[in-house]
Design an enzyme around this catalytic site. Structure first.
Site, PDB file in Angstrom:
ATOM      1  CG  ASP A  22      -7.245   1.693 -61.870  1.00 25.64           C
ATOM      2  OD1 ASP A  22      -6.121   1.654 -62.400  1.00 25.64           O
ATOM      3  OD2 ASP A  22      -7.726   0.738 -61.245  1.00 25.64           O
ATOM      4  CD  GLU A  41      -3.242  -0.288 -54.175  1.00 24.68           C
ATOM      5  OE1 GLU A  41      -3.950  -0.307 -53.141  1.00 24.68           O
ATOM      6  OE2 GLU A  41      -3.687  -0.504 -55.313  1.00 24.68           O
TER       7      GLU A  41
HETATM    8  C1  GLC Z   1      -4.786  -0.978 -59.713  1.00 24.76           C
HETATM    9  C2  GLC Z   1      -3.759  -0.003 -60.271  1.00 24.76           C
HETATM   10  C3  GLC Z   1      -2.990  -0.667 -61.383  1.00 24.76           C
HETATM   11  C4  GLC Z   1      -2.356  -1.960 -60.862  1.00 24.76           C
HETATM   12  C5  GLC Z   1      -3.378  -2.866 -60.184  1.00 24.76           C
HETATM   13  C6  GLC Z   1      -2.736  -4.015 -59.440  1.00 24.76           C
HETATM   14  O1  GLC Z   1      -5.746  -1.292 -60.639  1.00 24.76           O
HETATM   15  O2  GLC Z   1      -4.353   1.169 -60.685  1.00 24.76           O
HETATM   16  O3  GLC Z   1      -2.004   0.183 -61.892  1.00 24.76           O
HETATM   17  O4  GLC Z   1      -1.732  -2.635 -61.891  1.00 24.76           O
HETATM   18  O5  GLC Z   1      -4.138  -2.132 -59.254  1.00 24.76           O
HETATM   19  O6  GLC Z   1      -1.806  -3.567 -58.513  1.00 24.76           O
END
Ligand code: GLC
Length: 413
Positions: free
Chosen positions: A161, A384
């Site tokens: 992101d 995460e």
């Molecule tokens: C965030 C991450 C993305 C992922 C999502 C759900 O947006 O940057 O890569 O797919 O979270 O985990």
């Protein structure tokens, strides 16, 4: 030994806990829907103990495929008011409420790995999935190429992101008319670990533009100020096309055109080599300017089947710099921030892709990347992402994809 068994059990429990019946959410609260590449990783995790469930994960994802072939980055199976931007903000035009952008195409690669686990069970599933994968890949080839490299049209598409690679193209967006909105992510996780408001305004502005244009790719091509040729998309699609070709040939299916597309992508991947930086890099498709960033996506070249001595030097350098690599951004850059999402932290899923590529090519750094990932999970759990300087947990907890990485690769004895 006991510790490893415990972690195996914990990882399976996380997958089961986040299972919503046919699809898996990344984590409760922060991400309550089905995400595209998260699901592909989840499927690989399930395949370690339940191949039928693994196929179901991919099949549910592809049930949201749009008429033009795009597979959305979020599928909103059931409404959840705790998430923003939800289905109404996106206004997706597919068969199931969804976002209007996609995510890195790793599904074909994961399908191949799942198929290899149990070919008897897998064949029927793979035959049904093959044409859908083919259509998705063709959609990229039709709409997203810049000199043969694959572009993202929203920072969320690369799944990374707020990486510094987007800083310059994001600065070109003027989001003054974005209006009022309430972020939900910072209610679940500390704001210091999330993208800033500056970034978020621009994310939402891009969503509003896509919705206004009904996600028409031709119109987006003309109007969207954000279009960046990106190593994540280029390397994952190149790899996915190779796997699709191999699977098609194995099953005796029509693979016409895939070889030519692979050649285009191979050439495209080489256009992402930034000679001054001596690394694979993102390139703004509008201005032609380099991002000048060594990110963890730069290290996906081996996963895409490409060797690079220069990239090996970079990997050696960043791994020597931080104890818990691979960092998402160059630890020697002044933009490095060890806890802020894609501006420094280590992500187990990226390490899995990097590590798989390195292992397949018998690269001397392969085991180092796997052990770093294993240590992180042993010491800090299934979070995460992780701070690469001290290995501490960051972001959401009980995360599906980190559990999947453990089961399929990192936790291997
Ligand atoms: C965030 C991450 C993305 C992922 C999502 C759900 O947006 O940057 O890569 O797919 O979270 O985990």
């Amino acid at each position: 030994m006991t510790k490893t068994i415990d972690l195996d059990e914990q990882a399976r429990d996380i997958l089961k806990m986040n299972d919503r019946g046919g699809y898996t959410i990344p984590t409760k609260g922060l991400y309550p829907y089905q995400w595209n590449w998260d699901s592909a990783f989840a499927a690989l995790g399930f395949a370690q103990f339940d191949c039928a469930r693994a196929w179901a994960e991919l099949e549910t994802l592809f049930s949201a495929q749009w008429a033009d072939g795009m597979v959305p980055h979020i599928v909103f199976h059931k409404a959840d008011p705790g998430y923003y931007p939800g289905p109404d903000v996106w206004g997706g035009t597919g068969p199931i409420p969804s976002s209007g952008i996609t995510q890195p195409p790793i599904a074909a690669t994961m399908a191949r790995l799942i198929f290899e686990k149990d070919q008897t069970l897998g064949e029927e599933h793979l035959r049904a999935l093959f044409p859908k994968l083919r259509r998705w890949h063709s959609w990229f080839m039709q709409w997203r190429l810049d000199r043969g490299a694959v572009c993202v049209t929203h920072p969320w598409e690369a799944g990374r992101d707020n990486t510094p690679e987007w800083d310059a193209p994001m600065a070109r967006i003027d989001p003054t008319d974005v209006g009022e909105y309430v972020r939900r992510d910072t209610q679940h996780v500390d704001g210091s670990m999330r993208p800033t408001k500056y970034d978020y305004d621009r994310y939402i502005w891009l969503v509003q533009m896509g919705r206004r244009l009904h996600w028409d790719q031709q119109k987006l091509l003309d109007e969207n100020p954000f279009r960046v040729a990106d190593p994540t998309m280029t390397f994952t699609l190149l790899r996915a096309q190779r796997d699709l070709l191999a699977m098609g040939q194995m099953l005796g299916l029509d693979v016409g055109g895939i070889t030519e597309e692979i050649e285009i992508l191979e050439q495209g991947a080489q256009t992402l080599w930034n000679p001054e930086l001596e690394s694979f890099d993102a390139r703004d498709a509008h201005s032609g300017e380099w991002a000048n960033c060594v990110s963890n996506a730069s290290f996906l070249c081996w996963y895409a089947g490409l060797d690079s001595e220069g990239q090996t030097k970079q990997l050696q350098r960043v791994l020597d710099k931080v104890q818990y690599g691979v960092p998402s951004h160059d630890p020697e850059s002044d933009k490095f921030d060890g806890r802020r999402y894609w501006r420094g932290p280590t992500w187990a899923v990226m390490n899995l892709l990097i590590g798989l590529g390195l292992e397949e090519r018998n690269h001397p750094l392969a085991e180092r990347v796997r052990i770093a990932t294993k240590t992180l999970i042993e010491e800090s759990g299934f979070s995460e992402y992780f701070d690469p300087t001290d290995g501490s947990a960051a972001g959401g907890q009980g995360f599906t994809w980190t559990a999947a990485v453990w089961l399929s690769w990192a936790g291997r004895t």
